[in-house]
Design a protein around this motif. Structure first.
Motif, PDB file in Angstrom:
ATOM      1  N   ILE A 171       3.494  13.509 -10.601  1.00 31.12           N
ATOM      2  CA  ILE A 171       3.138  13.115 -11.963  1.00 31.12           C
ATOM      3  C   ILE A 171       4.146  12.062 -12.428  1.00 31.12           C
ATOM      4  O   ILE A 171       5.275  12.380 -12.815  1.00 31.12           O
ATOM      5  CB  ILE A 171       3.143  14.317 -12.922  1.00 31.12           C
ATOM      6  CG1 ILE A 171       2.190  15.396 -12.401  1.00 31.12           C
ATOM      7  CG2 ILE A 171       2.757  13.889 -14.327  1.00 31.12           C
ATOM      8  CD1 ILE A 171       2.186  16.641 -13.237  1.00 31.12           C
ATOM      9  N   GLY A 172       3.744  10.820 -12.345  1.00 26.39           N
ATOM     10  CA  GLY A 172       4.583   9.723 -12.821  1.00 26.39           C
ATOM     11  C   GLY A 172       5.860   9.504 -12.042  1.00 26.39           C
ATOM     12  O   GLY A 172       6.888   9.132 -12.631  1.00 26.39           O
TER      13      GLY A 172
ATOM     14  N   GLY B   4       7.764   6.535  -5.061  1.00 25.68           N
ATOM     15  CA  GLY B   4       7.404   7.915  -5.356  1.00 25.68           C
ATOM     16  C   GLY B   4       6.260   8.389  -4.484  1.00 25.68           C
ATOM     17  O   GLY B   4       6.286   9.510  -3.965  1.00 25.68           O
ATOM     18  N   GLN B   5       5.257   7.542  -4.313  1.00 20.58           N
ATOM     19  CA  GLN B   5       4.151   7.873  -3.415  1.00 20.58           C
ATOM     20  C   GLN B   5       4.660   8.037  -1.992  1.00 20.58           C
ATOM     21  O   GLN B   5       4.220   8.921  -1.252  1.00 20.58           O
ATOM     22  CB  GLN B   5       3.083   6.786  -3.468  1.00 20.58           C
ATOM     23  CG  GLN B   5       1.901   7.000  -2.525  1.00 20.58           C
ATOM     24  CD  GLN B   5       1.071   8.209  -2.875  1.00 20.58           C
ATOM     25  OE1 GLN B   5       0.659   8.359  -4.023  1.00 20.58           O
ATOM     26  NE2 GLN B   5       0.806   9.075  -1.913  1.00 20.58           N
ATOM     27  N   GLY B   6       5.610   7.205  -1.601  1.00 26.21           N
ATOM     28  CA  GLY B   6       6.164   7.294  -0.261  1.00 26.21           C
ATOM     29  C   GLY B   6       6.875   8.618  -0.013  1.00 26.21           C
ATOM     30  O   GLY B   6       6.793   9.179   1.085  1.00 26.21           O
TER      31      GLY B   6
ATOM     32  N   LEU C 259       0.188  10.238  -9.544  1.00 28.26           N
ATOM     33  CA  LEU C 259      -0.651   9.867 -10.672  1.00 28.26           C
ATOM     34  C   LEU C 259       0.148   9.086 -11.711  1.00 28.26           C
ATOM     35  O   LEU C 259       1.320   9.364 -11.955  1.00 28.26           O
ATOM     36  CB  LEU C 259      -1.255  11.119 -11.315  1.00 28.26           C
ATOM     37  CG  LEU C 259      -1.986  12.072 -10.354  1.00 28.26           C
ATOM     38  CD1 LEU C 259      -2.587  13.233 -11.122  1.00 28.26           C
ATOM     39  CD2 LEU C 259      -3.058  11.331  -9.578  1.00 28.26           C
ATOM     40  N   THR C 260      -0.496   8.119 -12.318  1.00 20.26           N
ATOM     41  CA  THR C 260       0.138   7.300 -13.354  1.00 20.26           C
ATOM     42  C   THR C 260      -0.594   7.468 -14.682  1.00 20.26           C
ATOM     43  O   THR C 260      -1.732   7.941 -14.724  1.00 20.26           O
ATOM     44  CB  THR C 260       0.121   5.817 -12.947  1.00 20.26           C
ATOM     45  OG1 THR C 260      -1.237   5.403 -12.699  1.00 20.26           O
ATOM     46  CG2 THR C 260       0.935   5.596 -11.680  1.00 20.26           C
TER      47      THR C 260
ATOM     48  N   THR D 246      -1.598   9.067 -21.182  1.00 17.70           N
ATOM     49  CA  THR D 246      -1.798  10.423 -20.662  1.00 17.70           C
ATOM     50  C   THR D 246      -2.187  10.348 -19.180  1.00 17.70           C
ATOM     51  O   THR D 246      -2.582   9.299 -18.671  1.00 17.70           O
ATOM     52  CB  THR D 246      -2.893  11.166 -21.434  1.00 17.70           C
ATOM     53  OG1 THR D 246      -4.146  10.474 -21.254  1.00 17.70           O
ATOM     54  CG2 THR D 246      -2.562  11.228 -22.914  1.00 17.70           C
ATOM     55  N   TYR D 247      -2.102  11.491 -18.518  1.00 21.51           N
ATOM     56  CA  TYR D 247      -2.486  11.585 -17.106  1.00 21.51           C
ATOM     57  C   TYR D 247      -3.906  12.145 -17.027  1.00 21.51           C
ATOM     58  O   TYR D 247      -4.128  13.267 -16.571  1.00 21.51           O
ATOM     59  CB  TYR D 247      -1.497  12.468 -16.343  1.00 21.51           C
ATOM     60  CG  TYR D 247      -0.103  11.883 -16.288  1.00 21.51           C
ATOM     61  CD1 TYR D 247       0.236  10.938 -15.324  1.00 21.51           C
ATOM     62  CD2 TYR D 247       0.868  12.268 -17.214  1.00 21.51           C
ATOM     63  CE1 TYR D 247       1.514  10.391 -15.275  1.00 21.51           C
ATOM     64  CE2 TYR D 247       2.137  11.734 -17.171  1.00 21.51           C
ATOM     65  CZ  TYR D 247       2.455  10.793 -16.210  1.00 21.51           C
ATOM     66  OH  TYR D 247       3.720  10.250 -16.166  1.00 21.51           O
TER      67      TYR D 247
END
Length: 271
Positions: A129-130, A160-162, A181-182, A188-189
């Motif tokens: 999350i972010g 972060g995804q990595g 997720l961004t 908001t997510y």
């Protein structure tokens, strides 16, 4: 994170008429803890989540260690699904704990990956999350060393995804995926619930084989040896609408005496 867990439970509760879902919740901040000693239902988990508070740091390593213990306590014939939900990159490891606290070190990331490798489950989903676009990995655990010369060059382009992808790749699971997720235009997510619905759809799919459907047609139609039954398989989405999953296919009829029996291999699709 509490809202995210509640959203997840809502999605799985909606499937409650077709599957028996039980939960164990592990939290991991500076330390890790198994919040639910026993396997509980969604309502019980709701009550546990209400009392959770935020704590500094993120200890992936101990989170996976506690998670492995939880998985090992499940029924041997149960489908074991791990949803790894985090809003921070790994900053602590071990039980003392060690680590930079505010940043990721080589030791912290290595410990997280080694512990992730102990996870054996049916499905694994890492949901960030972010998480930041840039994750700096420092070569030591000293939080005062923040200059670029202390950055581990092996992870110079890490995101972060990595981080989530590295974790996912270590886990032993038949199905696994990772998303960071961004926020949307409203801050908001909003995609979080959609991801949970996607996970629930993949997790709760019921696959059947060697199913025989028998229907006596002779009362209603005249059947010959050249008669065929046309079958079209459709899939229902979360809105209740249907879309064609497999195009129409013709099946020959097994005509016995005055009865025509249709025997089909059917895979039940549920999402």
């Amino acid at each position: 994170t509490k809202d995210a867990i509640k959203s997840l439970v809502d999605v799985f509760n909606a499937k409650g008429d077709s599957v028996d879902v039980k939960y164990k919740l592990v939290t991991f901040a500076r330390y890790a803890s198994t919040v639910t000693g026993e396997w509980v239902n969604g309502d019980t988990l709701y009550n546990k989540v209400r009392s959770l508070g935020a704590n500094g740091g993120t200890n992936y390593d101990q989170g996976f260690q506690k998670g492995k213990t939880a998985i090992d306590s499940a029924r041997s014939d149960a489908k074991k699904v791990v949803i790894f939900l985090t809003d921070g990159e790994p900053t602590y490891y071990g039980t003392r704990p060690s680590g930079r606290g505010n940043d990721t070190s080589t030791n912290t990331l290595t410990a997280a990956l080694n512990s992730a490798a102990t996870i054996k489950c049916t499905d694994f989903y890492a949901v960030g999350i972010g998480l930041p676009n840039k994750v700096k990995v420092y070569t030591d655990d000293d939080r005062d060393h923040t200059k670029d010369k202390y950055i581990d060059k092996n992870y110079k382009d890490l995101t972060g995804q990595g981080v989530l992808d590295l974790i996912k790749n270590q886990v032993n699971a038949a199905t696994k995926d990772a998303w960071n997720l961004t926020k949307d235009a409203y801050g908001t997510y909003s995609s979080l619930t959609n991801k949970f619905q996607q996970i629930a759809g993949q997790t709760l799919t019921a696959a059947c084989s060697n199913v025989v459907i028998t229907d006596q047609l002779s009362k209603y139609v005249d059947v010959t040896k050249s008669s065929k039954l046309r079958v079209k398989v459709a899939e229902r989405n979360i809105n209740g609408d249907y879309s064609v999953k497999y195009p129409p296919q013709d099946f020959a009829l097994d005509v016995t005496g005055n009865d025509a029996k249709v025997q089909l291999m059917v895979r039940t699709l549920q999402r």
